[in-house]
Motif scaffolding. Structure first.
Motif, PDB file in Angstrom:
ATOM      1  N   VAL A 159       0.859  -1.188   0.000  1.00  0.00           N
ATOM      2  CA  VAL A 159       0.000   0.000   0.000  1.00  0.00           C
ATOM      3  C   VAL A 159       0.892   1.234   0.000  1.00  0.00           C
ATOM      4  N   CYS A 160       1.002   1.875  -1.166  1.00  0.00           N
ATOM      5  CA  CYS A 160       1.833   3.070  -1.312  1.00  0.00           C
ATOM      6  C   CYS A 160       1.040   4.357  -1.163  1.00  0.00           C
ATOM      7  N   SER A 161      -0.275   4.285  -1.341  1.00  0.00           N
ATOM      8  CA  SER A 161      -1.097   5.486  -1.243  1.00  0.00           C
ATOM      9  C   SER A 161      -2.339   5.200  -0.430  1.00  0.00           C
ATOM     10  N   ALA A 162      -2.802   6.222   0.249  1.00  0.00           N
ATOM     11  CA  ALA A 162      -4.012   6.085   1.055  1.00  0.00           C
ATOM     12  C   ALA A 162      -5.220   5.872   0.158  1.00  0.00           C
ATOM     13  N   GLY A 163      -6.154   5.055   0.656  1.00  0.00           N
ATOM     14  CA  GLY A 163      -7.393   4.798  -0.068  1.00  0.00           C
ATOM     15  C   GLY A 163      -8.566   4.789   0.893  1.00  0.00           C
ATOM     16  N   TYR A 164      -9.658   4.205   0.448  1.00  0.00           N
ATOM     17  CA  TYR A 164     -10.896   4.221   1.230  1.00  0.00           C
ATOM     18  C   TYR A 164     -11.050   2.985   2.124  1.00  0.00           C
ATOM     19  N   ASN A 165      -9.972   2.278   2.395  1.00  0.00           N
ATOM     20  CA  ASN A 165     -10.028   1.100   3.248  1.00  0.00           C
ATOM     21  C   ASN A 165     -10.124   1.525   4.712  1.00  0.00           C
ATOM     22  N   PRO A 166     -11.256   1.336   5.366  1.00  0.00           N
ATOM     23  CA  PRO A 166     -11.387   1.795   6.759  1.00  0.00           C
ATOM     24  C   PRO A 166     -10.415   1.098   7.703  1.00  0.00           C
ATOM     25  N   ALA A 167      -9.985  -0.122   7.361  1.00  0.00           N
ATOM     26  CA  ALA A 167      -9.059  -0.845   8.232  1.00  0.00           C
ATOM     27  C   ALA A 167      -7.694  -0.160   8.310  1.00  0.00           C
ATOM     28  N   ARG A 168      -7.407   0.713   7.370  1.00  0.00           N
ATOM     29  CA  ARG A 168      -6.117   1.401   7.341  1.00  0.00           C
ATOM     30  C   ARG A 168      -6.155   2.758   8.052  1.00  0.00           C
ATOM     31  N   TRP A 169      -7.322   3.150   8.572  1.00  0.00           N
ATOM     32  CA  TRP A 169      -7.463   4.452   9.201  1.00  0.00           C
ATOM     33  C   TRP A 169      -7.793   4.311  10.678  1.00  0.00           C
ATOM     34  N   PRO A 170      -7.248   5.193  11.535  1.00  0.00           N
ATOM     35  CA  PRO A 170      -7.549   5.132  12.969  1.00  0.00           C
ATOM     36  C   PRO A 170      -9.052   5.198  13.224  1.00  0.00           C
ATOM     37  N   GLY A 171      -9.544   4.248  13.991  1.00  0.00           N
ATOM     38  CA  GLY A 171     -10.965   4.217  14.299  1.00  0.00           C
ATOM     39  C   GLY A 171     -11.843   3.857  13.117  1.00  0.00           C
ATOM     40  N   GLY A 172     -11.224   3.446  12.004  1.00  0.00           N
ATOM     41  CA  GLY A 172     -11.994   3.077  10.819  1.00  0.00           C
ATOM     42  C   GLY A 172     -12.639   4.240  10.102  1.00  0.00           C
ATOM     43  N   LYS A 173     -12.214   5.460  10.407  1.00  0.00           N
ATOM     44  CA  LYS A 173     -12.841   6.642   9.815  1.00  0.00           C
ATOM     45  C   LYS A 173     -11.968   7.198   8.695  1.00  0.00           C
ATOM     46  N   VAL A 174     -12.457   7.113   7.476  1.00  0.00           N
ATOM     47  CA  VAL A 174     -11.736   7.652   6.314  1.00  0.00           C
ATOM     48  C   VAL A 174     -11.945   9.166   6.268  1.00  0.00           C
ATOM     49  N   PRO A 175     -10.899   9.963   6.176  1.00  0.00           N
ATOM     50  CA  PRO A 175     -11.061  11.425   6.135  1.00  0.00           C
ATOM     51  C   PRO A 175     -11.897  11.866   4.942  1.00  0.00           C
ATOM     52  N   GLU A 176     -12.747  12.830   5.172  1.00  0.00           N
ATOM     53  CA  GLU A 176     -13.581  13.354   4.088  1.00  0.00           C
ATOM     54  C   GLU A 176     -12.749  14.047   3.016  1.00  0.00           C
ATOM     55  N   SER A 177     -11.563  14.493   3.385  1.00  0.00           N
ATOM     56  CA  SER A 177     -10.707  15.205   2.437  1.00  0.00           C
ATOM     57  C   SER A 177     -10.062  14.276   1.413  1.00  0.00           C
ATOM     58  N   LEU A 178     -10.035  12.967   1.692  1.00  0.00           N
ATOM     59  CA  LEU A 178      -9.414  12.027   0.756  1.00  0.00           C
ATOM     60  C   LEU A 178     -10.195  12.020  -0.553  1.00  0.00           C
ATOM     61  N   ARG A 179      -9.482  12.147  -1.655  1.00  0.00           N
ATOM     62  CA  ARG A 179     -10.173  12.224  -2.942  1.00  0.00           C
ATOM     63  C   ARG A 179      -9.416  11.479  -4.020  1.00  0.00           C
ATOM     64  N   ILE A 180     -10.021  10.397  -4.487  1.00  0.00           N
ATOM     65  CA  ILE A 180      -9.509   9.657  -5.641  1.00  0.00           C
ATOM     66  C   ILE A 180     -10.511   9.884  -6.761  1.00  0.00           C
ATOM     67  N   GLY A 181     -10.061  10.482  -7.852  1.00  0.00           N
ATOM     68  CA  GLY A 181     -10.971  10.861  -8.923  1.00  0.00           C
ATOM     69  C   GLY A 181     -11.291   9.701  -9.849  1.00  0.00           C
ATOM     70  N   ARG A 182     -11.174   9.948 -11.115  1.00  0.00           N
ATOM     71  CA  ARG A 182     -11.540   8.928 -12.099  1.00  0.00           C
ATOM     72  C   ARG A 182     -10.405   7.963 -12.384  1.00  0.00           C
ATOM     73  N   VAL A 183     -10.779   6.818 -12.919  1.00  0.00           N
ATOM     74  CA  VAL A 183      -9.835   5.810 -13.385  1.00  0.00           C
ATOM     75  C   VAL A 183     -10.127   5.585 -14.865  1.00  0.00           C
ATOM     76  N   ILE A 184      -9.162   5.879 -15.710  1.00  0.00           N
ATOM     77  CA  ILE A 184      -9.330   5.701 -17.157  1.00  0.00           C
ATOM     78  C   ILE A 184      -8.420   4.567 -17.598  1.00  0.00           C
ATOM     79  N   THR A 185      -8.973   3.606 -18.318  1.00  0.00           N
ATOM     80  CA  THR A 185      -8.195   2.465 -18.790  1.00  0.00           C
ATOM     81  C   THR A 185      -8.408   2.278 -20.288  1.00  0.00           C
ATOM     82  N   ASP A 186      -7.791   1.240 -20.837  1.00  0.00           N
ATOM     83  CA  ASP A 186      -7.979   0.929 -22.247  1.00  0.00           C
ATOM     84  C   ASP A 186      -9.339   0.294 -22.521  1.00  0.00           C
ATOM     85  N   LEU A 187     -10.093  -0.026 -21.454  1.00  0.00           N
ATOM     86  CA  LEU A 187     -11.406  -0.644 -21.620  1.00  0.00           C
ATOM     87  C   LEU A 187     -12.560   0.247 -21.190  1.00  0.00           C
TER      88      LEU A 187
END
Length: 264
Positions: A159-187
């Motif tokens: 895990v190199c970057s923070a994501g929405y996995n609650p198990a990785r955050w203190p108290g299971g609370k994902v910060p509201e400021s975390l923002r992962i936008g779109r994912v564009i692929t070849d499909l």
């Protein structure tokens, strides 16, 4: 209705540009050929406030074409050393479009190792700036090879970057400021805007089925009853890509067997 012929690379450039729509005056960092061209396209079409650099030390008034260039080719409008870049980064005034080697259902990304960390199958870049970047500013993702090797079941190998996995955050609370936008692929185009930040399918590219995207993804996708087809690039976008941003067609090296043509 007939559409102009376009390549998969050009389709992806147009879709990648959309990550900066409505972003205003933020630093756009595109890692790789497609993301960098997308940042330039966004600046020239719908976000004139977007900040672009020459990849070295200057802010540019307008994007420069890919490939060799003379100093006179760049319209410099400001100095952008590392210190100023980090000021924007830590202040949240940046949106990066990155290319991880693995992504999981929580949007966590890996660019470090494949396999067990102690005895990896492959060692790549290391975590680099991903940890700090992911908690400081928005990040979107470009993946040129949509497969279960990239969109992995379970968690990414490191895990190199923070994501929405609650198990990785203190108290299971994902910060509201975390923002992962779109994912564009070849499909397809995806995001993490589903229920509880679930991965969600937004559109499939022409000629691709929803079933193919699901089969190429190692974790569940939230899929609407009717999934739209990714829209074709506009003629104006194609002209800018071909004539101004990438006249040497370096984008043609991204996908194998990607000749110009209508992708419907």
């Amino acid at each position: 209705m007939t559409t102009a012929a376009y390549t998969l690379a050009e389709l992806c450039i147009a879709q990648c540009a959309e990550v900066w729509r409505g972003e205003g005056e933020v630093l756009a960092t595109g890692i790789g050929i497609i993301p960098r061209l997308a940042a330039g396209l966004a600046r020239l079409t719908f976000n004139s406030d977007l900040l672009l650099t020459d990849g070295e030390a200057y802010l540019l008034a307008e994007p420069v074409a890919l490939g060799p260039r003379a100093a006179r080719d760049a319209a410099v409008e400001g100095w952008m050393p590392y210190s100023r870049t980090f000021d924007l980064l830590w202040g949240g005034r940046r949106h990066a479009l990155v290319g991880p080697v693995q992504v999981d259902r929580y949007g966590q990304m890996n660019i470090s190792v494949v396999g067990d960390y102690a005895r990896p199958k492959a060692a790549i870049l290391g975590a680099r700036g991903f940890p700090g970047n992911s908690i400081s500013h928005a990040n979107s993702i470009f993946v040129p090879n949509h497969s279960t090797r990239v969109f992995v079941a379970g968690e990414v190998d490191m895990v190199c970057s923070a994501g929405y996995n609650p198990a990785r955050w203190p108290g299971g609370k994902v910060p509201e400021s975390l923002r992962i936008g779109r994912v564009i692929t070849d499909l397809a185009v995806l995001d993490f805007g589903g229920s509880g930040h679930a991965a969600r399918l937004l559109s499939v590219h022409p000629g691709v089925t929803v079933a193919e995207v699901i089969a190429a993804t190692g974790f569940p996708l939230e899929v609407a009853a009717q999934t739209p087809t990714t829209p074709a690039p506009l003629p104006e976008q194609l002209s800018l890509i071909r004539e101004r941003l990438d006249p040497r067609n370096l984008r043609g090296s991204v996908f194998k067997g990607d000749p110009p043509g209508d992708r419907r």
